[in-house]
Design an enzyme around this catalytic site. Structure first.
Site, PDB file in Angstrom:
ATOM      1  N   GLU A 178    -103.078  41.345  54.630  1.00  0.00           N
ATOM      2  CA  GLU A 178    -103.237  40.380  56.043  1.00  0.00           C
ATOM      3  C   GLU A 178    -103.018  40.768  57.326  1.00  0.00           C
ATOM      4  O   GLU A 178    -102.360  41.069  57.554  1.00  0.00           O
ATOM      5  CB  GLU A 178    -102.402  39.416  55.127  1.00  0.00           C
ATOM      6  CG  GLU A 178    -102.831  38.781  53.656  1.00  0.00           C
ATOM      7  CD  GLU A 178    -101.759  37.487  53.466  1.00  0.00           C
ATOM      8  OE1 GLU A 178    -101.122  36.728  54.440  1.00  0.00           O
ATOM      9  OE2 GLU A 178    -101.651  37.074  52.533  1.00  0.00           O
ATOM     10  N   GLU A 189     -96.165  38.534  49.228  1.00  0.00           N
ATOM     11  CA  GLU A 189     -95.172  38.346  50.086  1.00  0.00           C
ATOM     12  C   GLU A 189     -94.052  38.206  49.126  1.00  0.00           C
ATOM     13  O   GLU A 189     -93.414  37.034  49.569  1.00  0.00           O
ATOM     14  CB  GLU A 189     -95.267  37.861  50.988  1.00  0.00           C
ATOM     15  CG  GLU A 189     -96.276  38.016  52.297  1.00  0.00           C
ATOM     16  CD  GLU A 189     -96.546  36.862  53.218  1.00  0.00           C
ATOM     17  OE1 GLU A 189     -96.258  35.368  52.637  1.00  0.00           O
ATOM     18  OE2 GLU A 189     -97.803  37.242  54.202  1.00  0.00           O
TER      19      GLU A 189
HETATM   20  C1  BGP Z   1     -99.009  34.220  54.428  1.00  0.00           C
HETATM   21  C2  BGP Z   1     -99.153  34.023  52.797  1.00  0.00           C
HETATM   22  C3  BGP Z   1    -100.714  33.278  53.038  1.00  0.00           C
HETATM   23  C4  BGP Z   1    -100.747  32.795  54.524  1.00  0.00           C
HETATM   24  C5  BGP Z   1    -100.908  33.885  55.833  1.00  0.00           C
HETATM   25  C6  BGP Z   1    -100.923  32.677  56.920  1.00  0.00           C
HETATM   26  O1  BGP Z   1     -96.976  34.360  54.344  1.00  0.00           O
HETATM   27  O2  BGP Z   1     -99.510  34.785  52.132  1.00  0.00           O
HETATM   28  O3  BGP Z   1    -101.067  32.352  52.129  1.00  0.00           O
HETATM   29  O4  BGP Z   1    -101.470  31.535  54.752  1.00  0.00           O
HETATM   30  O5  BGP Z   1     -99.403  33.244  55.675  1.00  0.00           O
HETATM   31  O6  BGP Z   1     -99.731  31.889  57.516  1.00  0.00           O
HETATM   32  P1  BGP Z   1    -100.283  30.325  57.707  1.00  0.00           P
HETATM   33  O7  BGP Z   1    -101.007  30.417  56.806  1.00  0.00           O
HETATM   34  O8  BGP Z   1     -99.282  29.746  58.206  1.00  0.00           O
HETATM   35  O9  BGP Z   1    -100.399  30.385  59.119  1.00  0.00           O
END
Ligand code: BGP
Length: 490
Positions: free
Chosen positions: A390, A199
């Site tokens: 993701e 990201e």
């Molecule tokens: C993205 C990241 C992840 C992950 C996901 C979900 O920003 O790449 O590492 O955690 O989001 O976000 P969160 O964990 O805040 O729910």
């Protein structure tokens, strides 16, 4: 009949710091995440430090930076969820077995930089760290699972963060390239798919969303300069990687989102486009086209940004374009110049609430059409293979008789798989889908365990209590069927 390619890579994703634990084992150095406390939707996570003999903390997540001169410090009275996480460091065999039983073709994880170079500046890598990931990758291969590896996922070595002020110093470029090259050489026969920075656009995207929302020109200067160094580092890594193994597929990784105008007012259309340029296209162009976009100058001028670009930087960016476009996708955003009632909330959620969409407990919208739109738009723009690396729903799960009936998660994933299928039908070359947090893990945004994404439940709570036992949820058996039928049975 679904339209996914025959060798479509179905699987799941995690990141080292959110699953591994063992934060001080195997010769590992401290990462920025190791001094990051737990938070919640209401209260932020903090980075804890000492400065001039006084303890302090600053709100931050996603590898934000410490105040100048501060040294990261672990406090006795704070809870740091990433220290143990779900202890993948000791459970990886059991976890990989469960992924294999689900039928995974690919597993995305990251490497903790500090397992390989504990402070980032050693001459020689830490053998124990290299051995750990070799065991993980071999275990995956043995189970017919392809590793997909993020080189840097929100966890720079703390020592580098303190010394080089969050990528403000160009020295970070060489240190990163040394680290990436070490990985490429070490795992050249085990790993084919690599992502340079997780990201990467978060530096711009989250600027307004973290803290009080006020962003100074100095903040923009810092964010753009950091990104310039990361673009050069990423491009150099791509060039080096291809020399080591020409078959490597090296991708960028963008926090993907679409931006809708909140009203038919043309001003809203313009505002939405500008938000997309800032939050998506600036970084995507730099890595996938290998050049700064035409609108970059406008973005810099808006905040008096003067980028320090050295001779050869732009050439190497051109040479080190990524082979594939990979991104995370959770939600869409709405942009308007008008006064709106309710605002969206959460670390990714900007702007106004969209009345056509439903929102999760953490304020994230569910918008599968947005995923289709994003895939079609970006494939048209860059024309390189894509991966959704993701996607998923963070929700509170209720454990009943040793399992979780997570029909809400199945519903979310089903809709997004259908959206991907449409995009593929329309010509998008999609290689892979790795759902986020395929096994429950520590939330990056809030540090909670209770924000769960997994097909596999892990018995651990927000305070670090629990047996760490793994249990398949309903979605586990559902995804097994999806994979076995290559997306036909949803
Ligand atoms: C993205 C990241 C992840 C992950 C996901 C979900 O920003 O790449 O590492 O955690 O989001 O976000 P969160 O964990 O805040 O729910």
């Amino acid at each position: 009949m679904a339209h996914f390619r025959k060798d479509f890579l179905w699987g799941g994703a995690v990141a080292a710091n959110q699953v591994e634990g063992g934060y001080n084992e195997g010769g590992k150095g401290l990462s920025v995440t190791d001094i990051t406390t737990a938070g919640s939707l209401e209260s932020p996570r903090y980075l804890t430090y000492t400065l001039d003999g006084k303890d302090g903390k600053v709100a931050g997540m996603f590898a934000s930076s410490l105040p100048k001169g501060a040294k990261g410090k672990i406090f006795d009275n704070e809870y740091y969820p990433n220290h143990v996480a779900i202890d993948f460091y000791h459970h990886y065999k059991e976890d990989i077995k469960m992924f294999a039983d689900m039928g995974f073709k690919v597993f995305r994880t990251s490497i903790a930089w500090t397992r390989i170079f504990p402070t980032g500046e050693e001459d020689k890598p830490n053998q124990e760290g290299l051995d750990f990931y070799r065991r993980v990758f071999e275990e995956l291969k043995k189970n017919g699972i392809e590793p997909l590896v993020t080189i840097s996922h929100y966890e720079d070595p703390l020592a580098l963060g303190e010394k080089y002020n969050d990528w403000q110093d160009r020295k970070m470029i060489d240190l990163y390239v040394k680290y990436a090259t070490t990985l490429f050489k070490e795992y050249k026969d085990l790993v084919k798919y690599w992502l340079t920075f997780n990201e990467i656009n978060s530096s711009l995207m989250f600027l307004k969303l973290v803290g009080d929302g006020k962003v100074s020109d100095a903040d923009y200067q810092k964010a753009y300069q950091k990104l310039h160094h990361q673009f050069v580092a990423s491009a150099k890594a791509v060039v080096a990687g291809h020399k080591i193994n020409p078959d490597f597929m090296i991708g960028n990784m963008i926090a993907g989102s679409v931006y809708y105008p909140g009203t038919p007012d043309p001003k809203d259309a313009l505002a939405a486009r500008y938000e997309e340029e800032l939050s998506q296209l600036y970084c995507a162009d730099a890595q996938a086209k290998g050049e700064y976009p035409s609108f970059a100058k406008r973005l810099w001028d808006e905040h008096n940004v003067h980028l320090k670009i050295e001779d050869g930087d732009l050439e190497v960016m051109k040479e080190g374009k990524v082979d594939m476009y990979t991104f995370s996708y959770y939600m869409s955003n709405m942009v308007t110049t008008h006064d709106v009632g309710e605002k969206a909330k959460g670390n990714f959620a900007a702007g106004a609430k969209n009345p056509y969409l439903e929102y999760s407990e953490w304020g994230w919208s569910t918008d599968p059409d947005g995923l289709q739109l994003y895939l079609e738009k970006m494939y048209d723009r860059y024309g390189i293979p894509m991966m959704v690396v993701e996607n998923g729903l963070g929700a509170v799960d209720k454990l009943e008789d040793g399992t979780v009936h997570d029909d809400y998660r199945i519903d979310y994933l089903r809709k997004h798989i259908k959206a991907m299928d449409k995009a593929v039908e329309h010509g998008v070359d999609l290689l892979a889908y790795t759902t986020w947090g395929c096994i429950d893990c520590v939330s990056a945004g809030t540090g909670q365990m209770s924000k769960r994404y997994g097909f596999i439940y892990v018995d651990r709570d927000d305070k670090g209590e629990g047996t760490l036992k793994r249990l398949p949820k309903d979605s586990y058996y559902w995804y097994q069927k999806v994979i076995a039928s290559n997306g036909d049975e949803l």
